[in-house]
Scaffold this active site. Structure first.
Site, PDB file in Angstrom:
ATOM      1  N   ASP A  62       0.892  -1.423   0.190  1.00 58.81           N
ATOM      2  CA  ASP A  62      -0.132  -0.188  -0.171  1.00 58.81           C
ATOM      3  C   ASP A  62       0.991   1.773  -0.045  1.00 58.81           C
ATOM      4  O   ASP A  62       1.893   1.239   0.086  1.00 58.81           O
ATOM      5  CB  ASP A  62      -0.989   0.558   1.331  1.00 58.81           C
ATOM      6  CG  ASP A  62      -0.363  -0.526   2.503  1.00 58.81           C
ATOM      7  OD1 ASP A  62       1.019   0.007   2.602  1.00 58.81           O
ATOM      8  OD2 ASP A  62      -0.916  -0.822   3.369  1.00 58.81           O
ATOM      9  N   ASP A  64       1.227   5.152   1.527  1.00 61.13           N
ATOM     10  CA  ASP A  64       1.043   5.787   2.912  1.00 61.13           C
ATOM     11  C   ASP A  64       1.386   7.467   2.486  1.00 61.13           C
ATOM     12  O   ASP A  64       2.773   7.382   1.426  1.00 61.13           O
ATOM     13  CB  ASP A  64       1.363   5.386   4.208  1.00 61.13           C
ATOM     14  CG  ASP A  64       0.615   4.646   4.547  1.00 61.13           C
ATOM     15  OD1 ASP A  64      -0.577   3.925   4.453  1.00 61.13           O
ATOM     16  OD2 ASP A  64       1.523   3.117   4.470  1.00 61.13           O
ATOM     17  N   ASP A 141      10.823   3.339  12.485  1.00 59.29           N
ATOM     18  CA  ASP A 141      11.175   2.003  13.237  1.00 59.29           C
ATOM     19  C   ASP A 141      13.000   1.556  12.779  1.00 59.29           C
ATOM     20  O   ASP A 141      13.575   1.900  13.180  1.00 59.29           O
ATOM     21  CB  ASP A 141      10.312   0.849  13.604  1.00 59.29           C
ATOM     22  CG  ASP A 141       9.481   0.850  12.256  1.00 59.29           C
ATOM     23  OD1 ASP A 141      10.307   1.129  10.706  1.00 59.29           O
ATOM     24  OD2 ASP A 141       8.693  -0.499  11.971  1.00 59.29           O
TER      25      ASP A 141
END
Ligand code: ATP
Ligand code: MG
Length: 422
Positions: A62, A64, A141
Site C-alpha cells: 500500500d 501511505d 522504526d
C-alpha cells in the site's frame, strides 16, 4: 529553499535522475492526493513501506502519504475525506471501489517533560504531536522505513541513512535499538519480519537488543501481537521469523508456553509454502499449526483414544491462548475442529462415525492440515492419499480461490493504532 523545507538541509536528497521511482508505479488516487496537497502549498510525501518497496523493485502492499497539513486542513481540501482515530488522527480519503488513501500529518516523539502524568492521556499525547518531516522520519522504526518521496520534485529525502542500508541490504533501527525496543517492544518482532521478508541482514545491535529486551514483548498489547503474527503468515515468513525468535530468546515471551520444537517449524514452513501457492491465510489453520506438536504430544502422553478426549485436549490448549489474544470463539472453534479432525484422520480409515465426519464441513480443511503435517514429517503419506481419495470424491476438497483483493492497510479499522504507525 523555503522555510518549510529548511530542515532538509541535514538530509541526503536523491534527485529524480538518480533513483528509480517513477510516478507510473504509484497508484493514481495516491498521486491525486499528493498533487492536491502540494498545489495547496503543503509538503506531501509518500512514506514508509511504499518508498522502500519501490526502491527495491518490489510491488508495495500500500501507499501511505504524509504531509505538514493538519487533519482539519486535509479535510478542508477533500470532499471525500473522513478523519478517523480518536487517539491517532488520520485522514482517510475515499475513492471509487472502496479505495482509501491514508494521509497522516508529520509527527514527532514528544519529549519526556512534555508528557502528562495520566497514562491514558499520555498515549493520546504521544500519538498526536505534530512535527517536522525530519522529526517524523526519526520516530519511525527502521532506516529503510524512514524514507520520503517528495512529490514536489520527485526526489527522495533520506534523513536516517536508509538509502545506504537498502544498498547494503541491512536492517538497522533508527536510533538506539535498546531504547526503541523499550519504547515499543513490537518493533522486535517487526525487525525479524522485515529481515525475513526482504532477505536483509539484521544489524548485530538488533540481535543484542532483542536478546536483552525480549521479556518486554510479553507486555505488548495482545491485539497488536496477534495482528503482527498474522502478518507473518500473510508474508509467508512465519517459519523463519519464529525460528529467529526462538534463537534470540524472544519466542517464549511472544507465545507463552510455546516451546518451538523443530516439528512446529517444519510444519510452519509447509503452511508458508501453501500461502505462496495463493491459498488465503486462515487464522484457524495458523492456530492449529502452531499447536499441533503440543496436541500430538498430549494425545500420546494422555493416551487419548476417543474424540471426546481429543476435543478436551484441544480446548485445554486453545482456550487460554485465544482468551489472551481475544480470538473469537468462532475462530477458536474452527481451530479445535482442525485438531480434532487431525486426530480422526491420523487414526486411519474405518472408524466409527467416519461417514458423519466426512460430511463435516471441516473434514477437507483437517485433511489439508494432515497433509501439510505429513509433508513436513515424511510420515503417513499413504494414509493422506487414502483420505484424499474419499474426500475429493465427495467434492469437499478445498479449492484454490482466486487471489483476494489486497487489503489497504494492516491496521484494523476503527481500533487503536499502534504507536509510531504511519
Ligand atoms: P508493509 O505495509 O509492507 O508491511 P510498512 O513498512 O508499510 O510495511 P506498516 O506497518 O504499514 O509497515 O507501517 C507503515 C510505516 O509506519 C512503517 O514503514 C514505519 O515507518 C512506520 N511504523 C510502523 N510501525 C511502527 C512502529 N511500531 N514504530 C515506529 N514506526 C512504525
Ligand atoms: Mg504499509
Amino acid at each position: 529553499m523555503t522555510e518549510k523545507e529548511g530542515d532538509c538541509s541535514r538530509a541526503l536528497i536523491v534527485p529524480r535522475a538518480e533513483h528509480t521511482i517513477s510516478r507510473r508505479q504509484i497508484d493514481e488516487n495516491t498521486l491525486k492526493v499528493l498533487y492536491r496537497l502540494r498545489r495547496s502549498g503543503y509538503l506531501a510525501c509518500l512514506v514508509g513501506g511504499g518508498v522502500r518497496d519501490l526502491l527495491l523493485g518490489r510491488v508495495p502492499k500500500d501507499f501511505d502519504v504524509a504531509t505538514d497539513a493538519t487533519p482539519e486542513q486535509i479535510k478542508a481540501l477533500f470532499r471525500n475525506c473522513f478523519l478517523v482515530g480518536r487517539r491517532f488522527r488520520l485522514a482517510h480519503i475515499r475513492f471509487a471501489g472502496n479505495y482509501v488513501v491514508e494521509v497522516a500529518t508529520f509527527r514527532r516523539q514528544p519529549r519526556p517533560e512534555e508528557l502528562p502524568g495520566d497514562s491514558d492521556e499520555h498515549f493520546f499525547f504521544t500519538e498526536n504531536v505534530f512535527g517536522s518531516p525530519r522529526e517524523d522520519a526519526f520516530r519511525r522504526d527502521f532506516t529503510i522505513n524512514g524514507l520520503f518521496y517528495n512529490i514536489d520534485d520527485f526526489s527522495i529525502i533520506d534523513y536516517v541513512g536508509g538509502i545506504q542500508d537498502l544498498k547494503d541490504r541491512r536492517l538497522r533501527v533508527i536510533g538506539d535499538p535498546l531504547v526503541r525496543f523499550t519504547e515499543d517492544p513490537v518493533r522486535m518482532l517487526r525487525a525479524l519480519e522485515f529481515s525475513a521478508r526482504l532477505g536483509f541482514r539484521l544489524d548485530d545491535s538488533i540481535r543484542e537488543a532483542i536478546y536483552l529486551r525480549a521479556p518486554l514483548i510479553a507486555e505488548a498489547a495482545a491485539a497488536r501481537i496477534r495482528e503482527e503474527l498474522m502478518e507473518l503468515f500473510r508474508h509467508r515468513v512465519a517459519a523463519p521469523v519464529l525460528r529467529d525468535a526462538q534463537s534470540l530468546g524472544l519466542l517464549p515471551y511472544l507465545l507463552g508456553g510455546f516451546e518451538g520444537e523443530a516439528e512446529t517449524f517444519d510444519l510452519l514452513e509447509q503452511v508458508d509454502g501453501r500461502c505462496s501457492e495463493g491459498f488465503p491465510v486462515e487464522e484457524p489453520l495458523t492456530l492449529a499449526a502452531l499447536f499441533l506438536a503440543r496436541f500430538r504430544r498430549g494425545l500420546h502422553t494422555q493416551a487419548v483414544e476417543s474424540v471426546g478426549e481429543a476435543l478436551r485436549l484441544a480446548n485445554q490448549l486453545l482456550v487460554p491462548h485465544c482468551g489472551y489474544f481475544r480470538i473469537s470463539s468462532a475462530v477458536r472453534h474452527q481451530a479445535r475442529e482442525l485438531l480434532v479432525g487431525f486426530f480422526r484422520l491420523s487414526r486411519g480409515r474405518g472408524r466409527r462415525g467416519e461417514k458423519r465426519f466426512l460430511q463435516h464441513p471441516f473434514a477437507a480443511s483437517a485433511l489439508e492440515l494432515f497433509r501439510l503435517w505429513s509433508e513436513a514429517s515424511g510420515l503417513e503419506r499413504e494414509l493422506v492419499a487414502a483420505w484424499q481419495e474419499v474426500i475429493t470424491s465427495r467434492g469437499t476438497a478445498p479449492e484454490k480461490p482466486p487471489r483476494p483483493p489486497r487489503r489497504r492497510s494492516r491496521r484494523p479499522r476503527g481500533r487503536k493504532s499502534p504507536p509510531g504507525k504511519n
